[in-house]
Scaffold this motif. Structure first.
Motif: not given
Length: 159
Positions: A38-62
């Motif tokens: 619902k928050s994303l549908r309002q167009g509110r998000a920021s990717l500025v400090d984001g990164f992806v970490q791979l942990d045990g054959h899973e990908a996590w967005l931090h």
């Protein structure tokens, strides 16, 4: 209710293309809570400090900031929680092997809805040095100047 079609951009990390050399891009699904959608549908998000970490054959967005939903109750999500990415096993294995190389990282480029589902475009990237950034800006400026010169020459021909 009619299902929405196409791609609706929510957030974009423009600085990432300046700071990193993009090697390969992937599209991944996101595991989200209801209030996050619902928050994303309002167009509110920021990717500025984001990164992806791979942990045990899973990908996590931090570190991707999705603000709390204003009408949410006690079930509201925390703004910077880690979110699981949905990728194929082959893609995860490829990203894992490539990201082990020196200087490589995985970063989010864009967050969007595609046919009603939340997706994130991630990229395998290598950090640019300061002189690489200056070179990129110089090339961009040169391209802009040549485009202006061509447009001016065309205007003179018409007149």
């Amino acid at each position: 209710m009619a299902k929405e079609k196409g791609r609706k951009l929510i957030a974009q990390n423009k600085k990432a293309r300046h700071d990193y050399l993009i090697i390969d891009t992937y599209e991944a699904g996101l595991v989200l809570m209801g209030t996050e959608v619902k928050s994303l549908r309002q167009g509110r998000a920021s990717l500025v400090d984001g990164f992806v970490q791979l942990d045990g054959h899973e990908a996590w967005l931090h570190n991707v900031h999705v603000p709390e939903y204003s009408q949410g109750t006690w079930t509201n999500h925390s703004a910077r929680r880690k979110r699981k990415l949905l990728l194929h096993r082959e893609e995860i294995d490829k990203l894992e092997s490539k990201s082990q190389e020196t200087g490589h990282t995985i970063i989010p480029l864009a967050l969007y809805f595609k046919d009603g589902r939340a997706k994130v475009e991630i990229a395998l990237a290598k950090g640019k040095k300061e002189y690489d950034k200056r070179q990129t800006l110089r090339e961009k400026q040169d391209r802009r100047e040549t485009d202006r010169a061509v447009a001016a020459a065309k205007r003179r021909q018409r007149a």
